[in-house]
Write an enzyme that holds these catalytic residues in place. Structure first.
Site, PDB file in Angstrom:
ATOM      1  N   ASP A  32       0.809  -1.191  -0.084  1.00 54.11           N
ATOM      2  CA  ASP A  32       0.045   0.115   0.200  1.00 54.11           C
ATOM      3  C   ASP A  32       0.812   1.126  -0.022  1.00 54.11           C
ATOM      4  O   ASP A  32       2.103   1.185   0.294  1.00 54.11           O
ATOM      5  CB  ASP A  32      -0.921  -0.016   1.340  1.00 54.11           C
ATOM      6  CG  ASP A  32      -2.003   0.609   1.141  1.00 54.11           C
ATOM      7  OD1 ASP A  32      -1.996   2.052   1.022  1.00 54.11           O
ATOM      8  OD2 ASP A  32      -3.278   0.142   1.059  1.00 54.11           O
ATOM      9  N   ASP A  53       3.180   0.956  -5.008  1.00 52.18           N
ATOM     10  CA  ASP A  53       2.163   1.903  -5.972  1.00 52.18           C
ATOM     11  C   ASP A  53       1.605   0.905  -7.066  1.00 52.18           C
ATOM     12  O   ASP A  53       2.776   0.622  -7.998  1.00 52.18           O
ATOM     13  CB  ASP A  53       2.934   3.044  -6.482  1.00 52.18           C
ATOM     14  CG  ASP A  53       2.076   3.852  -7.514  1.00 52.18           C
ATOM     15  OD1 ASP A  53       0.642   3.438  -7.631  1.00 52.18           O
ATOM     16  OD2 ASP A  53       2.276   4.837  -7.858  1.00 52.18           O
ATOM     17  N   VAL A  54       0.462   0.536  -7.072  1.00 54.93           N
ATOM     18  CA  VAL A  54       0.181  -0.506  -8.008  1.00 54.93           C
ATOM     19  C   VAL A  54       0.207   0.078  -9.552  1.00 54.93           C
ATOM     20  O   VAL A  54       0.134  -0.843 -10.218  1.00 54.93           O
ATOM     21  CB  VAL A  54      -1.436  -0.993  -7.786  1.00 54.93           C
ATOM     22  CG1 VAL A  54      -1.410  -1.870  -6.631  1.00 54.93           C
ATOM     23  CG2 VAL A  54      -2.405   0.302  -7.943  1.00 54.93           C
ATOM     24  N   TYR A 147     -14.745   6.086 -12.495  1.00 52.03           N
ATOM     25  CA  TYR A 147     -14.628   5.201 -11.453  1.00 52.03           C
ATOM     26  C   TYR A 147     -15.397   3.684 -12.174  1.00 52.03           C
ATOM     27  O   TYR A 147     -14.948   2.648 -12.117  1.00 52.03           O
ATOM     28  CB  TYR A 147     -15.204   5.431 -10.127  1.00 52.03           C
ATOM     29  CG  TYR A 147     -15.317   4.353  -9.114  1.00 52.03           C
ATOM     30  CD1 TYR A 147     -14.109   3.939  -8.285  1.00 52.03           C
ATOM     31  CD2 TYR A 147     -16.446   3.501  -8.882  1.00 52.03           C
ATOM     32  CE1 TYR A 147     -14.077   2.916  -7.435  1.00 52.03           C
ATOM     33  CE2 TYR A 147     -16.351   2.558  -7.987  1.00 52.03           C
ATOM     34  CZ  TYR A 147     -15.323   2.422  -7.106  1.00 52.03           C
ATOM     35  OH  TYR A 147     -15.193   1.259  -6.353  1.00 52.03           O
ATOM     36  N   LYS A 151     -13.705   0.119 -13.388  1.00 50.37           N
ATOM     37  CA  LYS A 151     -14.282  -1.104 -12.643  1.00 50.37           C
ATOM     38  C   LYS A 151     -14.836  -2.059 -13.682  1.00 50.37           C
ATOM     39  O   LYS A 151     -14.681  -3.329 -13.363  1.00 50.37           O
ATOM     40  CB  LYS A 151     -15.422  -1.000 -11.514  1.00 50.37           C
ATOM     41  CG  LYS A 151     -14.519  -0.038 -10.263  1.00 50.37           C
ATOM     42  CD  LYS A 151     -13.578  -0.823  -9.764  1.00 50.37           C
ATOM     43  CE  LYS A 151     -12.965  -0.404  -8.342  1.00 50.37           C
ATOM     44  NZ  LYS A 151     -11.851  -1.354  -7.861  1.00 50.37           N
ATOM     45  N   THR A 182     -16.281   1.800   4.806  1.00 53.38           N
ATOM     46  CA  THR A 182     -14.570   1.861   4.717  1.00 53.38           C
ATOM     47  C   THR A 182     -14.332   3.273   4.882  1.00 53.38           C
ATOM     48  O   THR A 182     -15.001   4.228   4.319  1.00 53.38           O
ATOM     49  CB  THR A 182     -14.035   1.223   3.433  1.00 53.38           C
ATOM     50  OG1 THR A 182     -14.443   2.045   2.322  1.00 53.38           O
ATOM     51  CG2 THR A 182     -14.345  -0.228   3.227  1.00 53.38           C
TER      52      THR A 182
HETATM   53  N1  NAD Z   1     -16.199   0.774  -0.101  1.00 56.93           N
HETATM   54  C1  NAD Z   1     -17.063   0.639  -0.805  1.00 56.93           C
HETATM   55  O1  NAD Z   1     -18.109   0.975  -1.040  1.00 56.93           O
HETATM   56  C2  NAD Z   1     -16.615  -0.195  -2.045  1.00 56.93           C
HETATM   57  C3  NAD Z   1     -17.701  -0.649  -3.083  1.00 56.93           C
HETATM   58  C4  NAD Z   1     -17.265  -1.223  -4.163  1.00 56.93           C
HETATM   59  C5  NAD Z   1     -15.862  -1.614  -4.522  1.00 56.93           C
HETATM   60  N2  NAD Z   1     -14.876  -0.917  -3.725  1.00 56.93           N
HETATM   61  C6  NAD Z   1     -13.459  -1.236  -4.018  1.00 56.93           C
HETATM   62  O2  NAD Z   1     -12.790  -1.899  -3.071  1.00 56.93           O
HETATM   63  C7  NAD Z   1     -11.474  -1.690  -3.037  1.00 56.93           C
HETATM   64  C8  NAD Z   1     -10.968  -1.180  -1.658  1.00 56.93           C
HETATM   65  O3  NAD Z   1     -11.632   0.182  -1.410  1.00 56.93           O
HETATM   66  P1  NAD Z   1     -11.939   0.372   0.316  1.00 56.93           P
HETATM   67  O4  NAD Z   1     -13.445   0.884   0.193  1.00 56.93           O
HETATM   68  O5  NAD Z   1     -11.500  -0.429   1.272  1.00 56.93           O
HETATM   69  O6  NAD Z   1     -11.128   1.722   0.409  1.00 56.93           O
HETATM   70  P2  NAD Z   1      -9.868   2.402   1.255  1.00 56.93           P
HETATM   71  O7  NAD Z   1      -9.671   3.748   0.494  1.00 56.93           O
HETATM   72  O8  NAD Z   1     -10.226   2.163   2.735  1.00 56.93           O
HETATM   73  O9  NAD Z   1      -8.618   1.563   0.649  1.00 56.93           O
HETATM   74  C9  NAD Z   1      -8.187   1.669  -0.309  1.00 56.93           C
HETATM   75  C10 NAD Z   1      -6.533   1.263  -0.351  1.00 56.93           C
HETATM   76  O10 NAD Z   1      -6.203   1.493  -1.605  1.00 56.93           O
HETATM   77  C11 NAD Z   1      -4.592   2.192  -1.279  1.00 56.93           C
HETATM   78  N3  NAD Z   1      -4.147   2.760  -2.564  1.00 56.93           N
HETATM   79  C12 NAD Z   1      -4.896   3.806  -3.476  1.00 56.93           C
HETATM   80  N4  NAD Z   1      -4.169   3.762  -4.428  1.00 56.93           N
HETATM   81  C13 NAD Z   1      -3.044   2.917  -4.311  1.00 56.93           C
HETATM   82  C14 NAD Z   1      -1.912   2.857  -5.211  1.00 56.93           C
HETATM   83  N5  NAD Z   1      -1.670   3.531  -6.384  1.00 56.93           N
HETATM   84  N6  NAD Z   1      -1.190   1.784  -4.977  1.00 56.93           N
HETATM   85  C15 NAD Z   1      -1.192   1.303  -3.799  1.00 56.93           C
HETATM   86  N7  NAD Z   1      -2.400   1.404  -2.777  1.00 56.93           N
HETATM   87  C16 NAD Z   1      -3.057   2.486  -3.445  1.00 56.93           C
HETATM   88  C17 NAD Z   1      -5.159   3.100  -0.433  1.00 56.93           C
HETATM   89  O11 NAD Z   1      -4.138   3.766   0.251  1.00 56.93           O
HETATM   90  C18 NAD Z   1      -6.063   2.442   0.721  1.00 56.93           C
HETATM   91  O12 NAD Z   1      -5.487   1.983   1.763  1.00 56.93           O
HETATM   92  C19 NAD Z   1     -11.208  -0.548  -3.929  1.00 56.93           C
HETATM   93  O13 NAD Z   1     -10.766  -1.196  -5.233  1.00 56.93           O
HETATM   94  C20 NAD Z   1     -12.736   0.034  -4.146  1.00 56.93           C
HETATM   95  O14 NAD Z   1     -12.725   0.727  -5.264  1.00 56.93           O
HETATM   96  C21 NAD Z   1     -15.147  -0.072  -2.519  1.00 56.93           C
END
Ligand code: NAD
Length: 242
Positions: A32, A53-54, A147, A151, A182
């Protein structure tokens, strides 16, 4: 112990997944950008944190080297890193915003299946889970153009990789979460409680999801429970798309 990398593993769904996989006997490498969250979590889980960094191919190389040096060959990848963009129909045209969103949400997943997929293909076993979103299923529920389109892209990447890696014993599946409590959603939850209450009331299960709800679905695919599933998609959204 089977070793799994979790990108975005420092927060939200990624952090819950890192905890659950550790509880169920996996060794987890948290990857992360957020060192301040990822380091203490990895310490607690007896795993490894790698600043990563992904969207950067070199960063993937460093991540794999660090993970293999520490724990040996990998078993899997959970690609949970993601960002939202708030690029709406009426937003000013903004190629840079789209680019930033796509670099993380889409290219980040492509680089992951390339780097980890090639490693697992050589080993002849393994499991990859990419996190897309219920927003990438019809009907389009989110107004965020960047977004949502990235996705949808994740679904495509997973399917391409699944077909190509299946003959080598490597499975690739996708989890599509609904609205999950989250840090990504924290601002919306804080600033628009009425809107969120309205959304929750419209969810058949009458509640927002918790990160653990998604971690359990990821565990299914990563573990032997999902032994014959590849190229599959699991929507976990309390019934919203039912
Ligand atoms: N929370 C929701 O409602 C929801 C719904 C559908 C999908 N998602 C997806 O679930 C996944 C996790 O999201 P979340 O809700 O836990 O959010 P979050 O913000 O809590 O976690 C996302 C993490 O990704 C990390 N990140 C961002 N850019 C990065 C990069 N370039 N390299 C490495 N790490 C990076 C951030 O630092 C963070 O720790 C995401 O792909 C999000 O799109 C979330």
């Amino acid at each position: 112990m089977d070793v799994v990398i979790v990108t975005g593993g420092a927060s939200g769904i990624g952090a819950a997944t890192s905890r659950l996989l550790t509880e169920r006997g996996f060794r987890v490498v948290v990857a992360d950008l957020q060192d301040e969250l990822g380091e203490p979590l990895s310490e607690e889980l007896n795993g490894l944190f790698v600043h990563h960094d992904v969207a950067d191919p070199d960063s993937w190389e460093g991540l794999l080297t660090a993970a293999v040096d520490r724990f040996g060959p990998l078993f899997g990848l959970v690609a949970a890193a993601g960002v939202k963009s708030e690029y709406l129909l009426d937003s000013p045209p903004d190629p840079a915003l789209f680019h930033r969103t796509a670099m993380v949400n889409q290219l980040g997943v492509i680089l992951g299946v390339q780097a980890v997929g090639r490693h697992l293909r050589e080993l002849g076993r393994g499991s990859i889970v990419n996190i897309a979103s219920g927003a990438a299923m019809p009907p389009a529920q989110s107004p965020d153009l960047a977004y949502v389109s990235t996705k949808w892209g994740v679904r495509g990447v997973s399917r391409v990789a699944a077909r190509q890696l299946a003959p080598y014993g490597v499975r690739v599946n996708t989890v599509l979460p609904g609205l999950i409590r989250t840090p990504m959603m924290a601002t919306i939850i804080k600033n628009f409680p009425d809107r969120v209450a309205g959304i929750e009331a419209a969810i058949p299960m009458r509640r927002m999801g918790e990160p653990d709800d998604i971690a359990r679905a990821v565990y299914f695919f990563i573990s032997e429970l999902g032994s014959y599933a590849t190229g599959a998609e699991l929507v976990v959204d309390g019934g919203s798309l039912a």
